[in-house]
Design a protein around this motif. Structure first.
Motif, PDB file in Angstrom:
ATOM      1  N   LEU A 154       0.825  -1.207   0.000  1.00  0.00           N
ATOM      2  CA  LEU A 154       0.000   0.000   0.000  1.00  0.00           C
ATOM      3  C   LEU A 154       0.860   1.259   0.000  1.00  0.00           C
ATOM      4  O   LEU A 154       0.567   2.228  -0.704  1.00  0.00           O
ATOM      5  CB  LEU A 154      -0.926   0.003   1.216  1.00  0.00           C
ATOM      6  N   PHE A 155       1.946   1.230   0.767  1.00  0.00           N
ATOM      7  CA  PHE A 155       2.821   2.396   0.788  1.00  0.00           C
ATOM      8  C   PHE A 155       3.431   2.636  -0.594  1.00  0.00           C
ATOM      9  O   PHE A 155       3.466   3.772  -1.074  1.00  0.00           O
ATOM     10  CB  PHE A 155       3.948   2.224   1.805  1.00  0.00           C
ATOM     11  N   GLY A 156       3.920   1.569  -1.247  1.00  0.00           N
ATOM     12  CA  GLY A 156       4.518   1.728  -2.567  1.00  0.00           C
ATOM     13  C   GLY A 156       3.547   2.311  -3.572  1.00  0.00           C
ATOM     14  O   GLY A 156       3.902   3.209  -4.349  1.00  0.00           O
ATOM     15  N   ALA A 157       2.298   1.852  -3.556  1.00  0.00           N
ATOM     16  CA  ALA A 157       1.290   2.351  -4.492  1.00  0.00           C
ATOM     17  C   ALA A 157       0.936   3.807  -4.199  1.00  0.00           C
ATOM     18  O   ALA A 157       0.840   4.631  -5.115  1.00  0.00           O
ATOM     19  CB  ALA A 157       0.043   1.470  -4.431  1.00  0.00           C
ATOM     20  N   ILE A 158       0.733   4.133  -2.924  1.00  0.00           N
ATOM     21  CA  ILE A 158       0.356   5.498  -2.553  1.00  0.00           C
ATOM     22  C   ILE A 158       1.488   6.476  -2.844  1.00  0.00           C
ATOM     23  O   ILE A 158       1.264   7.586  -3.334  1.00  0.00           O
ATOM     24  CB  ILE A 158      -0.046   5.547  -1.066  1.00  0.00           C
ATOM     25  N   TYR A 159       2.718   6.068  -2.555  1.00  0.00           N
ATOM     26  CA  TYR A 159       3.879   6.928  -2.784  1.00  0.00           C
ATOM     27  C   TYR A 159       3.957   7.353  -4.251  1.00  0.00           C
ATOM     28  O   TYR A 159       4.148   8.526  -4.568  1.00  0.00           O
ATOM     29  CB  TYR A 159       5.139   6.159  -2.386  1.00  0.00           C
ATOM     30  N   ILE A 160       3.778   6.390  -5.141  1.00  0.00           N
ATOM     31  CA  ILE A 160       3.845   6.682  -6.580  1.00  0.00           C
ATOM     32  C   ILE A 160       2.684   7.573  -7.003  1.00  0.00           C
ATOM     33  O   ILE A 160       2.862   8.552  -7.737  1.00  0.00           O
ATOM     34  CB  ILE A 160       3.838   5.370  -7.392  1.00  0.00           C
ATOM     35  N   GLN A 161       1.481   7.257  -6.566  1.00  0.00           N
ATOM     36  CA  GLN A 161       0.314   8.001  -7.014  1.00  0.00           C
ATOM     37  C   GLN A 161       0.344   9.451  -6.541  1.00  0.00           C
ATOM     38  O   GLN A 161      -0.103  10.356  -7.268  1.00  0.00           O
ATOM     39  CB  GLN A 161      -0.966   7.311  -6.523  1.00  0.00           C
ATOM     40  N   LEU A 162       0.842   9.701  -5.342  1.00  0.00           N
ATOM     41  CA  LEU A 162       0.924  11.069  -4.855  1.00  0.00           C
ATOM     42  C   LEU A 162       1.858  11.913  -5.711  1.00  0.00           C
ATOM     43  O   LEU A 162       1.596  13.093  -5.964  1.00  0.00           O
ATOM     44  CB  LEU A 162       1.380  11.085  -3.394  1.00  0.00           C
ATOM     45  N   PHE A 163       2.925  11.321  -6.174  1.00  0.00           N
ATOM     46  CA  PHE A 163       3.833  12.060  -7.049  1.00  0.00           C
ATOM     47  C   PHE A 163       3.217  12.293  -8.427  1.00  0.00           C
ATOM     48  O   PHE A 163       3.469  13.314  -9.062  1.00  0.00           O
ATOM     49  CB  PHE A 163       5.165  11.331  -7.179  1.00  0.00           C
TER      50      PHE A 163
END
Length: 216
Positions: A154-163
């Motif tokens: 979840l962190f990996g997905a959210i990190y990318i999407q926020l950028f």
């Protein structure tokens, strides 16, 4: 083991707060270590084709911490774990590796790899399959491990999407740039500047063209 693994019990964690970081480097089984490092090597190479190596380190650490937090919250909130919370602990790099796998899979979803017996498959589909597998394996004999995997993914997905939302690319030079980009999401863009195209007509090499394209 009891010094470096992260305990599910919050009172024990307060006594050993360093385990929030040390657990992601701890393995006691050879095959656990081997497969984690193989996944890290395979997807780490893909990651470094598109993103800076410093980001690999950030996501490894932050993904591991996110996995630990999901593990801790679940074991202390859901009654089903009440009977084992005092004796449970987590260890391994799986959450950190899952954060890297998911991050690069969402960053370049069309990237394909060759899997033995399965042929070519997009890494995005592979990341989704792993996430679903971990979700349904929570009732198995290792619920803490699968919860940590989910937290890292979840962190990996959210990190990318926020950028992506921030339209800042994925090249911050310092960890603080991550939070700066989050702040910029809620700011109105002003005084935008645009690169002036080169109309000189002079032939350029592939390297120079890529460099100019990256700068623009």
């Amino acid at each position: 083991l009891h010094t470096l693994a992260i305990p599910a019990s919050l009172p024990l964690l307060l006594v050993k707060p360093w385990t929030l970081f040390t657990y992601m480097f701890l393995h006691i089984e050879f095959w656990h270590l081997l497969f984690n490092m193989l996944w890290l090597y395979w997807f780490g190479r893909i990651f470094l084709e598109f993103l800076p190596s410093r980001q690999l380190v950030y996501i490894y650490f932050l993904g591991g911490v996110s996995g630990a937090l999901v593990y801790l919250i679940a074991f202390n909130v859901f009654p089903v774990f009440a009977g084992i919370v005092q004796v449970s602990f987590a260890l391994g790099a799986s959450a950190s590796v899952m954060a890297i796998v998911t991050a690069v899979s969402f960053y370049v979803p069309g990237y394909t790899i060759q899997l033995f017996l399965f042929g070519r498959i997009r890494i995005l589909y592979l990341a989704i399959i792993l996430f679903v597998f971990d979700f349904f394996m929570i009732p198995s004999g290792n619920p803490g491990g699968h919860l940590a995997h989910i937290g890292g993914a979840l962190f990996g997905a959210i990190y990318i999407q926020l950028f992506r939302i921030a339209n800042k690319g994925f090249h911050p030079r310092e960890p603080s740039a991550f939070f700066s980009n989050l702040r910029d999401i809620f700011k109105k863009k002003q005084n935008a500047t645009y690169a002036t195209p080169d109309y000189s007509g002079r032939p350029v090499s592939d390297e120079e063209y890529k460099r100019k394209k990256k700068d623009n």
